[in-house]
Structure formats: structure tokens, C-alpha cells
Scaffold this motif. Structure first.
Motif, short mmCIF file in Angstrom:
data_model
loop_
_atom_site.label_atom_id
_atom_site.label_comp_id
_atom_site.label_asym_id
_atom_site.label_seq_id
_atom_site.Cartn_x
_atom_site.Cartn_y
_atom_site.Cartn_z
N ASP A 111 -33.60 2.78 95.35
CA ASP A 111 -34.86 3.20 95.96
C ASP A 111 -34.63 3.72 97.37
OD1 ASP A 111 -36.12 2.19 93.68
OD2 ASP A 111 -36.60 0.26 94.62
N LEU A 112 -33.72 3.05 98.09
CA LEU A 112 -33.49 3.43 99.48
C LEU A 112 -32.40 4.50 99.59
CD1 LEU A 112 -34.06 -0.14 100.61
CD2 LEU A 112 -35.39 1.80 101.40
N ALA A 113 -31.90 4.94 98.44
CA ALA A 113 -31.07 6.14 98.36
C ALA A 113 -29.71 6.00 99.03
CB ALA A 113 -31.81 7.36 98.88
N VAL A 114 -29.01 4.93 98.72
CA VAL A 114 -27.60 4.88 99.10
C VAL A 114 -26.85 5.65 97.99
CG1 VAL A 114 -25.70 3.40 99.81
CG2 VAL A 114 -28.03 2.62 100.10
N LEU A 115 -27.31 6.85 97.74
CA LEU A 115 -26.81 7.69 96.65
C LEU A 115 -26.86 9.14 97.12
CD1 LEU A 115 -28.64 6.13 93.58
CD2 LEU A 115 -26.19 6.03 94.05
N TYR A 116 -25.81 9.88 96.79
CA TYR A 116 -25.65 11.19 97.41
C TYR A 116 -26.77 12.18 97.12
CZ TYR A 116 -24.43 13.86 93.21
OH TYR A 116 -24.49 14.52 92.02
N THR A 157 -47.64 9.98 111.25
CA THR A 157 -47.16 8.72 110.68
C THR A 157 -45.64 8.81 110.47
OG1 THR A 157 -47.63 9.53 108.45
CG2 THR A 157 -49.29 8.12 109.47
N ALA A 158 -44.99 7.66 110.50
CA ALA A 158 -43.55 7.56 110.21
C ALA A 158 -43.41 6.58 109.06
CB ALA A 158 -42.80 7.06 111.43
N CYS A 159 -42.46 6.86 108.13
CA CYS A 159 -42.29 5.93 106.99
C CYS A 159 -40.90 6.11 106.38
CB CYS A 159 -43.36 6.20 105.93
SG CYS A 159 -43.14 5.20 104.44
N GLY A 160 -40.17 5.01 106.31
CA GLY A 160 -38.79 5.07 105.84
C GLY A 160 -38.64 5.17 104.34
N CYS A 161 -39.61 4.67 103.58
CA CYS A 161 -39.50 4.75 102.11
C CYS A 161 -40.90 4.59 101.53
CB CYS A 161 -38.56 3.66 101.59
SG CYS A 161 -38.30 3.79 99.82
N TRP A 162 -41.52 5.72 101.23
CA TRP A 162 -42.97 5.70 100.92
C TRP A 162 -43.32 4.78 99.75
CZ3 TRP A 162 -45.46 7.52 96.43
CH2 TRP A 162 -44.64 8.19 95.51
N ILE A 163 -42.42 4.67 98.74
CA ILE A 163 -42.80 3.84 97.59
C ILE A 163 -42.88 2.35 97.97
CG2 ILE A 163 -42.00 5.42 95.77
CD1 ILE A 163 -39.44 3.77 95.56
N TYR A 164 -42.26 1.97 99.09
CA TYR A 164 -42.34 0.57 99.55
C TYR A 164 -43.53 0.35 100.48
CZ TYR A 164 -37.80 -0.85 97.62
OH TYR A 164 -36.76 -1.17 96.77
N SER A 165 -44.26 1.40 100.76
CA SER A 165 -45.37 1.29 101.70
C SER A 165 -46.41 0.31 101.17
CB SER A 165 -45.99 2.68 101.87
OG SER A 165 -46.68 2.73 103.08
N GLY A 166 -46.89 -0.54 102.05
CA GLY A 166 -47.80 -1.61 101.64
C GLY A 166 -47.10 -2.97 101.63
N VAL A 168 -37.13 -3.32 110.87
CA VAL A 168 -36.64 -2.43 109.81
C VAL A 168 -37.66 -2.39 108.67
CG1 VAL A 168 -34.77 -1.93 108.18
CG2 VAL A 168 -34.24 -2.92 110.42
N LEU A 169 -38.18 -3.57 108.32
CA LEU A 169 -39.15 -3.62 107.22
C LEU A 169 -40.39 -2.81 107.57
CD1 LEU A 169 -39.55 -4.98 104.41
CD2 LEU A 169 -40.95 -6.68 105.58
N LYS A 170 -40.83 -2.92 108.81
CA LYS A 170 -42.02 -2.16 109.24
C LYS A 170 -41.75 -0.65 109.17
CE LYS A 170 -44.63 -1.33 113.47
NZ LYS A 170 -44.90 -1.83 114.82
N GLU A 171 -40.55 -0.26 109.53
CA GLU A 171 -40.22 1.17 109.47
C GLU A 171 -40.18 1.65 108.01
OE1 GLU A 171 -36.98 2.42 112.01
OE2 GLU A 171 -36.42 4.02 110.60
N ILE A 172 -39.63 0.81 107.13
CA ILE A 172 -39.61 1.16 105.70
C ILE A 172 -41.05 1.29 105.21
CG2 ILE A 172 -39.09 0.23 103.41
CD1 ILE A 172 -36.52 -0.99 104.63
N ASN A 173 -41.91 0.38 105.62
CA ASN A 173 -43.33 0.39 105.21
C ASN A 173 -44.08 1.61 105.73
OD1 ASN A 173 -45.95 -1.19 104.41
ND2 ASN A 173 -46.29 -0.51 106.52
#
Ligand code: SF4
Lengths: 822, 194
Positions: free
Chosen positions: A255-260, A514-523, A487-492
């Protein structure tokens, strides 16, 4: 997993473990859950306890098979043929869920009139480039840009007629000849599964690495998705496809894309084909789907990464993202090939042991010796950090500098894991890290801080992405920690002006506010100090034996919405809109969601997977209120799903196989598979290597064994490496239980002990008796309390074109008895 | 006193496995008294999740005065309801071999193996991190491709690769992907691919 993503819109497990007991039929195929995901198995046993038929289709009689109503042995690598046979059965016996198929999938859409499938090849194959031109795989559209369709499913060019034609060849007799499943057994299997092709019945398919580790792994999964859509089994209670992930946080790391190929939240990694932010968004956004919101997610990601430097004027620093070279892949096996080619010079390895865990291990080991530098972070020494001690290595000649960072153990740090069903759970720290060890997050923060310092004085454009990176995670109270909640807040995601967390991805904007590190984790962190991953509200049990069972009136919170947080939006069964009929009334045996006429909204026991639009209406993004797959165009499930290796899955033989392709004369193996060109990439034929070998895991160990052979309880519980050999073959070769045998493939040899077994049976393939043998993968020579040879010495690096996963579930081998050490 | 099973266990410090022995209500109080000073009595319960496979079984660590006394399945977890498989049941041994004895295989200091050498040498953490940062910069600077042949900004380095991990936390994964992308690393992978 694009096998799921192409069909349904998201690449994740479609259901929740807690929903499994609602199934009428459970099919394990490519998964041995009882041994590899043991505690998940309780949910499958509960399905059985409630009357479900449990079927295990597996080459080996494993512990899952032992608890199933029924074990169906078959030849490893023929999953697509078997599943294609089920598709054929459902269509020819009219067992499919017609309304679901017509309304919820793209079965009625018309395909380009020039589309062809002929003897194993789809139209558009370019033998020179070894690639498909996909233009004849497209849908026909009208002048308004909307697709042409035939709801009667009779039009010769509609998707349904194409699948009917292509799978017509997958008769029970053909399936039997290819897979080794006797015709009568196959028909009984097909009858049982296809009986769920009606409203109120459901089957769940369970897979793991048994489906992915093939040159056509993605297409194995695609075959199951097509079948499950035909049967109306996705998004309904007790239905779905349960993708059991291997490691604790495979889902999260993906989900967080540790993938190329990706950016967090599946936004895609740009390539040289993308000239600008708008060009990237235009080329990669699925129109007429929820993805129309992608600009909000990507711009918010860029704001999270480059803060005040990311402005509308500079495309929000889109150019700071690395762009992949056109047509290039940078996957796991590409890394080792590129080291051998002299391109990759420095490698960082975190919590992984590729010298043992990767296919064609000798090649990986040889590559490590070519590096300038290697950094390994781990709890224990392993064969990767100590590759220079392996057999055949001469340390004096190896110039690689290796640095080992002592990692903090899992009990010594806090943070979240995303489990297999997308459930994110917070872990608290039990004790301080031992010795001088630190968490990998802290190491990353520290390395980032140092790099920012090293580049602080640079004004070169190439250094600005690191210089301008928002990198402020120090924990004010503890220099040995980083600020997890920050970090969690930034992901959210948060509001840039106020710094307040956003409540969910619906609040994200495409204007940089707005800033968001991983939209699917938002919330997950909707308010300051509220960490939903740490939510621990378990619904009250409603059964005397202590668990919460679904109720037909929807009155039980059996999905435990208050425990942890499941992406997206805390939804537990994705595509749950399909549990209701087109008008919005529940048709699955347990209601999940429904359209509440009085309130004028979607509601239910789960969070509705639907845009706020009534059945019969169309949402502004182009998805009607009738269709459940909102991440796909028009909300339609992709029975037709163009991928680089075809729009539909068909049977091909594994890279190494004992038989020609019995369905397609011209095309034996999948034409798009990738193999590498190095002195290590050797392949064998059935004359020299007559047996079909497969690899697997055991309950007591995890992959290369670094996390298990180092724990005394587990090392003692399962100490020795072995090869499972069918009794008939052992008799023929004069091998007895416990004898030492040498197993050889075109890539190398291993010495292991023989386990003579009835759990593997000779199969009749193409009229010939064929033997299967099996080896677990957990042992290695230099680490842990117990040691053994590396099984991956034998396995090939022949990979699937979609995901570059290796074909280690099936290869050819030979074996002979040896005396110990002899 | 009217205790439910969970409260009783919490107060008495009896492990879930031990609870099976406690069949008779009249024995409870006596046993509770006897077990008051059991190993996990008055220990703090710290919830976590099993680090092996992806089922996500709940763990409870019993911690007293900074010491980890015991790790068990978390009966509150609706995923696992207190169960653990052998791997989950052995998690305590990531830290301790037996009671209070550190796992002897754990690596507790940073190490370096120099080119051509056949042994590890100790190195301080700070020095190791400095060295890693310098190595990354050196390799990045020597290989960086700012623009392709068409003049398009591509900002990538193809000389550094990062592998792993599906064994670390989400927050850690996020830091990995963010930093590596900023450096221009395109060879970025974890276990999902194998
Ligand atoms: S206890 Fe076993 S089944 Fe549960 S998460 Fe751990 S390894 Fe998986």
C-alpha cells in the motif's frame, strides 16, 4: 495484485476473515492455510462447522486437505486449465448469475470486431518485440464515448460470447488430461462450486503463493475472478477472493509502495512517457470511475513530500519524482541482473534474505559479490549479510563493503501492520530495543537527516528533491526514537494551513491546500490524538462458543468495525454494493449494505462501497448507483481485463514442464514471460529432469528462516530439511524414509533427507504417469540454530510479465540417493 | 467478588493456558491468592501483533519494571481470539532465549566487513550511519541522470537499490519510500515480488 486489481479495481483481498463463515463453499487452491496461515484457518473451519463444503485443490495432501471435505490432487502449474474448466462448466450448464453478470460486469460490452484468439495467441502479437499490440482488445464505443453493449449477451462480439468460445475447449476431459484430475472428480467439483451461481449462495476462493509463483501467476488469479463474477460471488457475504499474504506487513508495504512501479495508494510511478503532472494524470486515470479524484490524491502526496516548495506553478514538484526509463522494469530480479551487469553498485537490504529467499539463489549470491557496498539491517546475521562466507566465495577477492545495522525486534518498537484483509492494527512497544539496536524507521530518519546535511549547500537542481524534502520526524522526548504519530498523521493527511488532520480522503483537495502520504489510509488518524489503528472495540460475542456470528437480519457487528481500521474508509468487505440487487435490496444471505429509500442514502452493517448516488442515478464521476466496482470504468467488474499477456487468461505450460501444451499446439509456455540472459539462467528438459518439483512453507518456519531458525522453540520443533517423495517413486529409486538424497535441477543441487510419503500421488498427465516431489524453502547453511541446503538453488528466475514473480512453485528436477556426505 | 474470566485472569496474573486448569469456582479465590505473586502478577499488558504471517494475530506482552516477562495470544483480538500458531507463540524469543536471557543470535552492535576481509569488525552506530549516507551520496552523484536524451527531467539513479521490507511497520515503509524516491532510487522492492 493486478490479477485482482484488473478485475475489481483494487488489488487487495476482497473480503474479511470474519465474513468467511458465511460461505457455502470454500475452495483452497494455491493456499495451504492450515499450515501457512494457521490461525486464519479457524474462520474456514467455522464455515465448515456452519455447513460449508470445504475443498482443497493442491498437489499435496497437506493439513488443509486433511480438514477439507475433499482433496483434489492436481499437477502444479495447471490452475488456469482447471479454473477455465469451471468457467466452461458454469456457462454450458447455465449456472451463472445472469443478472449480476449483466448489470455488474463488463460481460455485455462489445469488443473490437478484429479481436481474435487463435491457438494460444491473442490478436496483436508481435513476435519480434515479444509484445502485444492491444488495440484490438478495446471496447467499441458510440459517438458519445460510452461503450456499446448487448444486455442479452448474445452479440458475437460481446465479452460473454468471447469467454464462452475460448473456454469451450476446457472440457472435463481436456482438464483431466492436463491437470491429472479424474473426469468424474472434476465434474463433481464443478457442480459444487457452480451451485453457488445464484443469489443467496456464495463461494470463496483462497489463494496465496501457490497461485502467484508462476510465469502466469496473475492470470491464475484472473481466472478465479472471472469465475467468481460469473457466479455472482464478489462483494456478497461469504464470497470473494481471499488473498493470504505471506509476511506480516506485505499488504502495508505494498500500500505504501515500497515497490518500483508505484506510489503510495496505488497512484503509479511516472515514466519517461509522462511529460508533466497533467500528462501523467491524463494518461493514468481511469475515466468514469472514482479514480477521477486522483489529482487530489497525487497533489496531496506531493505536498506531503515537498511542502511549501510544491506549488501550482511548479506542478507541485512533480519533476522531483524519479521517472522510470521507457519500457524498463526495476523489479526484484532485475536488481540482481543489474548488479551483474555493473549498473547497480550499492544495495540496501532491510529485513530480507535474498541470498536464500530468491529464486536461482546462486545467481543472487554471485551478484552480491559484485557490489561496491551493501547495507543490511536485520535482527540476526544471515546469508545475505554474510554472503562472503558462502560456499564457493573467496573473501579475499570480494571487494564489497558490508555494513550491518542491528535492527530492533518486533516487540521493541511501536507502529502499525496491515494484515491480509487490509486491517491495520497498532502495536505497542513492550521493551526498549536491545543493545545498540534501533528501529528501521529511526535508521531511515537518521540517514535522511545526514543526506540533507550533505546536500545542504548544493544549489544543483538534481539535489533539490532531497534538499526540499519535508523530513522532520525527530521525537522531542527521545533522540533514539522517531515521532510515530507524526508519520501516521502525514500518512492520514492534514490541512496545510491549520495542520489539522483530515477526516478522510473525501476531504483531500487538488489545489495544494491538503497534504496526504497515502490517501487510502486517510481516516486512520482523523483527529489529533485519535489513532484508529489502535481502536480496540470488539463486538460482543453472540454465540456460546465465544464468537460473533453474522445474523440474517443484519443485527450483529460481526465485522468488528470498532477493532483497528481497514482501508479504505474502514470498509471490511470491498465491493459490498454487490450484496444488494440493482435496485439496492440485499440479495446476499447476510445483508451487507442497502439503499435506504426513506433516508435517501446507502447504509448497512459494513461501510457501503458506493458513491452517494441512488440506484438509477449516475454520479458526477460517471459511476451509476447500480454498479459495485467503483474503481473501474462505469463501475463494471472486469471479466474482460487487458493485461500485457492477454485480455483473458488461458492455459500455458510452466517454463519447465513434462508435457507439451495439450490445448494449444503452437504456444507451449506463456509468450510474454521474462527470462534473463546470464550464465546462471539455465533451464532443463524432461529427459534429464523427469520429475515435477514444487516448493512450499511449513507452519514452524517463515521463508528463508531468519526469523524462525533463530528462535530455539521453532528450530527445535522443525530442525531438518527434507524432500517429500511419493512412495511409488521412492520404491523405484530404492529410497527409504530418512535416506539422504541429492535433488538436482538445471541450476544446481541440494542435499536433503527423504520423506517418503503418500501425500504426493503419481498423476496421469497426457496419458503418462508423472511424479511430483516437494521441498520446503526454509533452510540455509550459515545462520540460525539449525541449518540445511538452500532450496532456491534449484528454482528458476522465469517471471510473470505483470508482476515479475518467479516460477518457483513448479520446475523440473531429478533425484538420486546418496550416502551422507558422499 | 464477581469476576468475569478475563478480569479474573488480569487480577490473578494467570496466563490463558493456566486458566484451563481453573475449573471450579470455589477454588478460584484460593488459587488467586496463591498465584498473586506469579510471574505476571501486576505486570502491565502491552498489546501488539504477531510479526510473522499476515493473519495479524494479537499478542499481549506482560511487562513489569521494563522487563518483558511473557508474551501470549491476546484473547481480546477478534482476529485470533487468543490463539497463536507456533511462530506466534515463539515471539518472546526475538528478545529472550529463556527467562531474562537475551537471544544469543541477536546482533546488538553495528558491524562492518571491509573489502577483501574475511571477518566483521565492530563499528559505532553513528559512524555506520555517517558512512552509509556518504556512500549513498557518492554513488548517487556518480550515476544521477537528471535529463534523458530528449531533455525531459527524469531525476533518477539506477546505481542504488533498496530491498525490503514486508516485516517492518507501515510508518517505516512510508519513510523508506519517501526518502528513496527523493533520492531518485527506482530499484525499490519488498517481499511482495517473490
Ligand atoms: S500467530 Fe501464526 S497465524 Fe497468527 S499471525 Fe502469527 S504466524 Fe500468522
Amino acid at each position: 495484485m493486478p490479477g485482482l486489481g484488473t478485475s475489481f479495481g483494487r488489488g487487495a483481498m476482497t473480503t474479511a476473515l470474519w465474513d468467511i463463515p458465511n460461505a457455502d463453499v470454500v475452495v483452497f487452491m494455491g493456499s495451504n492455510a492450515a499450515e501457512n496461515h494457521p490461525i486464519s484457518f479457524k474462520w474456514f473451519l467455522r464455515a465448515k462447522q456452519k455447513g460449508a463444503t470445504v475443498i482443497c485443490v493442491d498437489p499435496r495432501y497437506n493439513r488443509t486437505a486433511s480438514k477439507a471435505d475433499w482433496w483434489i490432487p492436481f499437477r502444479s502449474g495447471t490452475d488456469t486449465a482447471v479454473l477455465g474448466g469451471l468457467i466452461n462448466y458454469a456457462i454450458t450448464h447455465n449456472k451463472f448469475h445472469r443478472e449480476y453478470v449483466v448489470k455488474y460486469t463488463n460481460a455485455s460490452l462489445l469488443v473490437h470486431p478484429d479481436f481474435r484468439f487463435d491457438d494460444g495467441l491473442f490478436s496483436g502479437w508481435d513476435p519480434e518485440a515479444k509484445k502485444y499490440d492491444q488495440s484490438t482488445w478495446a471496447f467499441q464505443t458510440g459517438p458519445d464515448g460510452q461503450p456499446l453493449s448487448d444486455p442479452t449477451l448474445e452479440h458475437p462480439q460481446c465479452v460473454f460470447q468471447h469467454i464462452k468460445r475460448i473456454y469451450a475447449e476446457y472440457t472435463p476431459e481436456k482438464v483431466s488430461e492436463i491437470s491429472g484430475i479424474p473426469v468424474d472428480d472434476f465434474i463433481k467439483f464443478a457442480e459444487t462450486v457452480c451451485a453457488t451461481g445464484t443469489a443467496g449462495k456464495s463461494a470463496v476462493f483462497v489463494y496465496a503463493m501457490g497461485w502467484t509463483q508462476h510465469t502466469k501467476g496473475v492470470q491464475n488469479i484472473r481466472t478465479a475472478t472471472i469465475l467468481q463474477m460469473l457466479l455472482g460471488n464478489i462483494g456478497v457475504a461469504g464470497g470473494g477472493i481471499a488473498a493470504l499474504r505471506g509476511h506480516a506487513n506485505v499488504q502495508g508495504a505494498t500500500d505504501l509502495a515500497v515497490l518500483y512501479h508505484d506510489l503510495p495508494g496505488y497512484l503509479g510511478q511516472p515514466t519517461e512517457a509522462h511529460k508533466s503532472l497533467s500528462d501523467f494524470l491524463a494518461k493514468t486515470t481511469t475515466k468514469n470511475s472514482y479514480w477521477e479524484n486522483k489529482p487530489k490524491f497525487l497533489i496531496s502526496l506531493l505536498k506531503a513530500w515537498w511542502g511549501e516548495h510544491a506549488t501550482a506553478e511548479n506542478d507541485f514538484c512533480f519533476d522531483y519524482l524519479p521517472k522510470m526509463a521507457a519500457g524498463e522494469t526495476y523489479s526484484h530480479y532485475d536488481i540482481f541482473q543489474s548488479i551483474l551487469d555493473g549498473r547497480v553498485k550499492g544495495l540496501i537490504v532491510v529485513g530480507q534474505n535474498p541470498a536464500v529467499g530468491s529464486a536461482n539463489a546462486r545467481k543472487v549470491q554471485a551478484a552480491l559479490a559484485k557490489l561496491d557496498w551493501l547495507v543490511v539491517s536485520d535482527l540476526f546475521l544471515n546469508e545475505t549479510s554474510e554472503f562472503w562466507k558462502l560456499e564457493g566465495m573467496n573473501p579475499a577477492e570480494i571487494q564489497t563493503e558490508v555494513i550491518l545495522l542491528p535492527a530492533a525486534g518486533p516487540l521493541e518498537k511501536e507502529g502499525s501492520f496491515t494484515n491480509t484483509h487490509r486491517l491495520i492494527q497498532w502495536k505497542h512497544k513492550m521493551i526498549e530495543p536491545m543493545g545498540e539496536s534501533h528501529s528501521d524507521g529511526w535508521y531511515m530518519v537518521q540517514i535522511g537527516k545526514r543526506l540533507k546535511q550533505l546536500y545542504a549547500d548544493s544549489t544543483a537542481a538534481k539535489d533539490l528533491p532531497i534538499k526540499h524534502l519535508v523530513w522532520d520526524y525527530d521525537d522531542p522526548d527521545n533522540p533514539n526514537e522517531f515521532d510515530h504519530l507524526k508519520v501516521l498523521k502525514e500518512i492520514n493527511g492534514y490541512d496545510v494551513a491549520t495542520g489539522k488532520p483530515v477526516s478522510g480522503f473525501g476531504a483531500l483537495q487538488d489545489d495544494g491546500s491538503t497534504a496526504c502520504g497515502c490517501w487510502i489510509y486517510s481516516g486512520i488518524y482523523p483527529e489529533e490524538g485519535v489513532n484508529k489503528a489502535d481502536a480496540r472495540l470488539r463486538a460482543a460475542p453472540n454465540r456460546p462458543d465465544g464468537w460473533t456470528e453474522a445474523k440474517a437480519d443484519g443485527s450483529a457487528d460481526y465485522l468488528h468495525l470498532g477493532w483497528g481500521f481497514a482501508w479504505p474508509a474502514n470498509r471490511r468487505v470491498i465491493y459490498n454494493r454487490a450484496s444488494a440487487d440493482p435496485s439496492g435490496k440485499p440479495w446476499s444471505k447476510v445483508p451487507l449494505v442497502w439503499w435506504d429509500e426513506a433516508e435517501g442514502k446507502w447504509t448497512g452493517v459494513d461501510v457501503p462501497d458506493m458513491l452517494p448516488v441512488a440506484p438509477g442515478q449516475v454520479h458526477a464521476v460517471g459511476v451509476p448507483g447500480d454498479t459495485p466496482f467503483i474503481m473501474k470504468a462505469w463501475g463494471l467488474g472486469g471479466i474482460w481485463g487487458p493485461l500485457p499477456d492477454g485480455p483473458l487468461p488461458v492455459h500455458y505450460e510452466p517454463m519447465e514442464s513434462p508435457t507439451p501444451n495439450l490445448l494449444y499446439r503452437k504456444q507451449g509456455t506463456i509468450p510474454t514471460m521474462k527470462i534473463y540472459d546470464s550464465e546462471f539462467d539455465l533451464f532443463g528438459d524432461p529427459e534429464r529432469f523427469p520429475y515435477v518439483a514444487t516448493t512450499y512453507r511449513l507452519t514452524e518456519h517463515l521463508t528463508s528462516g531468519v526469523m524462525t531458525r533463530t528462535l530455539p522453540y521453532l528450530a527445535e520443533a522443525f530442525a531438518r530439511h527434507f524432500c517429500e517423495i511419493p512412495r511409488e517413486l521412492a520404491q523405484r529409486e530404492g529410497i527409504r524414509n530418512g535416506d539422504w538424497v541429492e535433488v538436482e535441477s538445471a541450476r544446481g543441487k541440494v542435499r536433503v533427507q527423504a520423506m517418503v510419503t503418500n501425500r504426493l500421488r503419481p498423476l496421469r498427465i497426457g496419458g503418462r504417469e508423472t511424479f511430483l516431489i516437494g521441498l520446503p524453502i526454509h533452510w540455509a547453511p550459515n545462520s540460525g540454530h539449525v541449518q540445511g541446503d538452500i532450496t532456491n538453488t534449484l528454482t528458476p528466475q522465469a517471471v510473470d510479465v505483470n508482476v515479475q514473480i518467479q516460477e518457483s512453485k513448479v520446475f523440473l528436477a531429478n533425484l538420486r540417493k546418496v550416502s551422507v556426505g558422499g | 467478588m464477581n469476576l468475569n474470566r478475563r478480569e479474573f485472569l488480569r487480577l490473578s496474573g494467570v496466563s490463558a493456558a493456566g486458566a484451563a486448569l481453573l475449573l471450579f469456582a470455589e477454588e478460584r479465590e484460593a488459587l488467586a491468592r496463591d498465584l498473586k505473586e506469579s510471574r505476571i502478577a501486576r505486570a502491565k499488558e502491552v498489546p501488539s501483533v504477531c510479526p510473522h504471517c499476515s493473519v495479524g494475530c494479537g499478542l499481549i506482552g506482560y511487562v513489569r519494571e521494563g522487563q518483558l516477562l511473557q508474551v501470549e495470544g491476546n484473547p481480546d483480538s477478534p482476529v485470533s481470539e487468543g490463539s497463536l500458531c507456533p511462530k506466534g507463540a515463539a515471539t518472546m524469543q526475538f528478545a529472550y532465549d529463556g527467562v531474562g536471557r537475551p537471544n544469543p543470535l541477536r546482533q546488538l552492535t553495528a558491524k562492518i566487513r571491509r573489502p577483501g576481509s574475511d571477518r566483521w569488525e565492530e563499528i559505532g552506530i553513528e559512524e555506520a550511519l555517517d558512512r552509509i549516507a556518504r556512500r549513498i551520496k557518492e554513488t548517487r552523484d556518480a550515476s544521477f541522470v537528471e535529463r534523458n536524451a530528449d531533455g525531459l527531467v527524469v531525476n533518477r539513479t539506477e546505481s542504488i537499490a533498496h530491498i525490503g521490507s514486508a516485516c517492518i511497520d507501515n510508518e517505516e515503509c512510508y519513510l523508506v519510500t519517501k526518502l528513496m524516491r527523493a533520492l531518485g532510487v527506482v530499484y525499490l522492492e519488498h517481499h511482495a515480488r517473490i
